[in-house]
Design a protein around this motif. Structure first.
Motif, PDB file in Angstrom:
ATOM      1  N   ASN A 189      13.383  -6.610  -5.314  1.00  0.00           N
ATOM      2  CA  ASN A 189      12.837  -7.333  -4.168  1.00  0.00           C
ATOM      3  C   ASN A 189      11.775  -6.425  -3.537  1.00  0.00           C
ATOM      4  N   ILE A 190      10.516  -6.854  -3.578  1.00  0.00           N
ATOM      5  CA  ILE A 190       9.408  -5.981  -3.173  1.00  0.00           C
ATOM      6  C   ILE A 190       8.461  -6.714  -2.234  1.00  0.00           C
ATOM      7  N   ALA A 191       8.007  -6.016  -1.202  1.00  0.00           N
ATOM      8  CA  ALA A 191       6.998  -6.564  -0.291  1.00  0.00           C
ATOM      9  C   ALA A 191       5.878  -5.554  -0.123  1.00  0.00           C
ATOM     10  N   PHE A 192       4.691  -6.065   0.166  1.00  0.00           N
ATOM     11  CA  PHE A 192       3.524  -5.203   0.358  1.00  0.00           C
ATOM     12  C   PHE A 192       3.297  -4.948   1.844  1.00  0.00           C
ATOM     13  N   THR A 193       3.267  -3.680   2.190  1.00  0.00           N
ATOM     14  CA  THR A 193       2.961  -3.288   3.558  1.00  0.00           C
ATOM     15  C   THR A 193       1.628  -2.536   3.560  1.00  0.00           C
ATOM     16  N   SER A 194       1.286  -1.956   4.691  1.00  0.00           N
ATOM     17  CA  SER A 194       0.009  -1.244   4.779  1.00  0.00           C
ATOM     18  C   SER A 194       0.121  -0.105   5.773  1.00  0.00           C
ATOM     19  N   GLU A 195      -0.905   0.747   5.774  1.00  0.00           N
ATOM     20  CA  GLU A 195      -0.919   1.873   6.703  1.00  0.00           C
ATOM     21  C   GLU A 195      -1.036   1.403   8.151  1.00  0.00           C
ATOM     22  N   GLY A 196      -1.401   0.128   8.327  1.00  0.00           N
ATOM     23  CA  GLY A 196      -1.455  -0.442   9.666  1.00  0.00           C
ATOM     24  C   GLY A 196      -0.097  -0.535  10.323  1.00  0.00           C
ATOM     25  N   ASN A 197       0.962  -0.172   9.594  1.00  0.00           N
ATOM     26  CA  ASN A 197       2.292  -0.140  10.185  1.00  0.00           C
ATOM     27  C   ASN A 197       2.390   0.940  11.268  1.00  0.00           C
ATOM     28  N   THR A 198       1.547   1.962  11.175  1.00  0.00           N
ATOM     29  CA  THR A 198       1.584   3.044  12.171  1.00  0.00           C
ATOM     30  C   THR A 198       0.207   3.359  12.753  1.00  0.00           C
ATOM     31  N   ARG A 199      -0.858   3.110  11.989  1.00  0.00           N
ATOM     32  CA  ARG A 199      -2.206   3.392  12.481  1.00  0.00           C
ATOM     33  C   ARG A 199      -2.795   2.157  13.152  1.00  0.00           C
ATOM     34  N   VAL A 200      -3.767   2.378  14.033  1.00  0.00           N
ATOM     35  CA  VAL A 200      -4.321   1.255  14.789  1.00  0.00           C
ATOM     36  C   VAL A 200      -5.749   0.938  14.353  1.00  0.00           C
ATOM     37  N   TRP A 201      -6.103  -0.340  14.488  1.00  0.00           N
ATOM     38  CA  TRP A 201      -7.448  -0.830  14.203  1.00  0.00           C
ATOM     39  C   TRP A 201      -7.642  -2.091  15.024  1.00  0.00           C
ATOM     40  N   ARG A 202      -8.739  -2.175  15.700  1.00  0.00           N
ATOM     41  CA  ARG A 202      -8.987  -3.327  16.564  1.00  0.00           C
ATOM     42  C   ARG A 202      -8.866  -4.635  15.782  1.00  0.00           C
ATOM     43  N   GLY A 203      -8.079  -5.556  16.290  1.00  0.00           N
ATOM     44  CA  GLY A 203      -7.884  -6.837  15.643  1.00  0.00           C
ATOM     45  C   GLY A 203      -6.704  -6.875  14.691  1.00  0.00           C
ATOM     46  N   TYR A 204      -6.026  -5.739  14.503  1.00  0.00           N
ATOM     47  CA  TYR A 204      -4.929  -5.665  13.539  1.00  0.00           C
ATOM     48  C   TYR A 204      -3.554  -5.734  14.213  1.00  0.00           C
ATOM     49  N   GLY A 205      -3.536  -5.996  15.511  1.00  0.00           N
ATOM     50  CA  GLY A 205      -2.291  -5.927  16.273  1.00  0.00           C
ATOM     51  C   GLY A 205      -1.188  -6.828  15.764  1.00  0.00           C
ATOM     52  N   ALA A 206      -1.496  -8.105  15.527  1.00  0.00           N
ATOM     53  CA  ALA A 206      -0.462  -9.045  15.081  1.00  0.00           C
ATOM     54  C   ALA A 206       0.044  -8.690  13.685  1.00  0.00           C
ATOM     55  N   VAL A 207      -0.876  -8.285  12.809  1.00  0.00           N
ATOM     56  CA  VAL A 207      -0.480  -7.915  11.453  1.00  0.00           C
ATOM     57  C   VAL A 207       0.366  -6.641  11.485  1.00  0.00           C
ATOM     58  N   LYS A 233      16.745 -20.352 -14.170  1.00  0.00           N
ATOM     59  CA  LYS A 233      15.783 -19.347 -14.628  1.00  0.00           C
ATOM     60  C   LYS A 233      16.119 -18.031 -13.925  1.00  0.00           C
ATOM     61  N   PRO A 234      16.388 -16.952 -14.664  1.00  0.00           N
ATOM     62  CA  PRO A 234      16.772 -15.673 -14.044  1.00  0.00           C
ATOM     63  C   PRO A 234      15.591 -15.000 -13.343  1.00  0.00           C
ATOM     64  N   VAL A 235      15.668 -14.892 -12.030  1.00  0.00           N
ATOM     65  CA  VAL A 235      14.600 -14.265 -11.253  1.00  0.00           C
ATOM     66  C   VAL A 235      14.854 -12.758 -11.189  1.00  0.00           C
ATOM     67  N   LYS A 236      14.066 -12.026 -11.923  1.00  0.00           N
ATOM     68  CA  LYS A 236      14.167 -10.566 -11.944  1.00  0.00           C
ATOM     69  C   LYS A 236      13.520  -9.947 -10.716  1.00  0.00           C
ATOM     70  N   LEU A 237      12.473 -10.624 -10.215  1.00  0.00           N
ATOM     71  CA  LEU A 237      11.642 -10.018  -9.172  1.00  0.00           C
ATOM     72  C   LEU A 237      11.153 -11.053  -8.168  1.00  0.00           C
ATOM     73  N   LEU A 238      11.290 -10.698  -6.893  1.00  0.00           N
ATOM     74  CA  LEU A 238      10.639 -11.448  -5.813  1.00  0.00           C
ATOM     75  C   LEU A 238       9.607 -10.530  -5.191  1.00  0.00           C
ATOM     76  N   VAL A 239       8.361 -10.991  -5.131  1.00  0.00           N
ATOM     77  CA  VAL A 239       7.282 -10.216  -4.514  1.00  0.00           C
ATOM     78  C   VAL A 239       6.752 -10.986  -3.313  1.00  0.00           C
ATOM     79  N   HIS A 240       6.744 -10.339  -2.160  1.00  0.00           N
ATOM     80  CA  HIS A 240       6.192 -10.937  -0.945  1.00  0.00           C
ATOM     81  C   HIS A 240       4.784 -10.389  -0.732  1.00  0.00           C
ATOM     82  N   SER A 241       3.791 -11.264  -0.921  1.00  0.00           N
ATOM     83  CA  SER A 241       2.395 -10.853  -0.779  1.00  0.00           C
ATOM     84  C   SER A 241       1.634 -11.854   0.091  1.00  0.00           C
ATOM     85  N   ILE A 242       2.340 -12.465   1.035  1.00  0.00           N
ATOM     86  CA  ILE A 242       1.713 -13.466   1.896  1.00  0.00           C
ATOM     87  C   ILE A 242       0.806 -12.780   2.918  1.00  0.00           C
TER      88      ILE A 242
END
Length: 259
Positions: free
Chosen positions: A146-164, A87-96
């Motif tokens: 090949n696409i993954a979902f990120t968030s603004e938490g990549n640079t901004r801080v929020w209590r409890g968001y450290g591991a993510v 089956k031809p995979v056109k798209l991989l989306v990472h949304s875990i």
């Protein structure tokens, strides 16, 4: 061209596609004729609603495969790969969205190294694991995305968001590297940075209601990002006109991150 023929025969593999951004993406692509394979992890009580959405997608005239398995386990990956054979995979989306939202302080309930490791694997390096397996099994079609979902938490801080936050930074570093190293395979690799979106994973963030209010105040349009906004961006990146977009973090937030 009919929507139903736009991705005729192509498949999208969506990791974490039973709710939120992943499910919205599946529904959008199904409406344009792309076959859908969803890997998710849900309790039995959540399955009826998901199965109803699957039925709606099938009604679009496409094929849908779903696997309620742990995407981190090798046997799960092998099972999905076997299903996608030929089956031809056109798209991989990472949304875990699987990780810890513990704070760093107080010490009694603080993040541990194991918390960081589990979160970084699930929300970060598992993207590379799945990508590598699909490549090794020659499952990606020509001009794959090949696409993954990120968030603004990549640079901004929020209590409890450290591991993510650490996981998202890992995700984005992987994106840049894969965009360069997998270009010879005629595949593009990008991240989509969604604005604050009310999803089950968002609601697990400590004080998520407060975070949502802040996001609405910051957003020039005065509303939160919707899962459908993000799904529309995935669809656009799948089109031929997006062939030359590679190694980019595409912000889909209505301008929320401007201030």
């Amino acid at each position: 061209m009919s929507n139903k023929n736009e991705f005729n025969g192509d498949w999208a593999l969506i990791l974490g596609g039973s709710s939120g951004l992943g499910l919205a993406t599946a529904k959008k692509l199904a409406s344009h004729g792309m076959n859908i394979c969803i890997v998710h992890r849900d309790r039995k009580s959540n399955l009826p609603l998901f199965e109803k959405e699957v039925s709606k997608m099938i009604a679009e005239g496409i094929e849908v495969r779903s696997f309620n398995v742990d995407a981190m386990k090798s046997e799960s990956i092998e099972k999905v790969v076997a299903e996608l054979s030929n089956k031809p995979v056109k798209l991989l989306v990472h949304s875990i969205a699987k990780g810890s939202v513990k704070p760093m302080y107080p010490i009694e309930n603080a993040l541990t190294k194991d918390d960081f490791d589990i979160t970084s694997t699930a929300m970060g390096t598992s993207w590379y694991t799945w990508t590598q397996v699909l490549i090794n099994n020659k499952l990606f079609s020509r001009k794959a995305r090949n696409i993954a979902f990120t968030s603004e938490g990549n640079t901004r801080v929020w209590r409890g968001y450290g591991a993510v936050s650490v996981a998202k930074a890992t995700l984005e570093a992987l994106m840049r590297q894969m965009a360069m190293e997998f270009a010879p395979l005629d595949m593009t690799t990008n991240c989509i940075q969604a604005g604050a979106t009310r999803t089950p994973s968002f609601d697990m963030i400590p004080k998520s209601d407060e975070l949502a209010k802040l996001a609405m105040h910051r957003n020039p349009f005065g509303r939160l990002t919707k899962p459908e906004d993000v799904a529309n961006a995935v669809y656009l990146l799948c089109k031929k006109e997006a062939d030359w977009i590679n190694g980019t973090i595409l912000k889909v937030d209505g301008g929320e991150s401007l201030r």
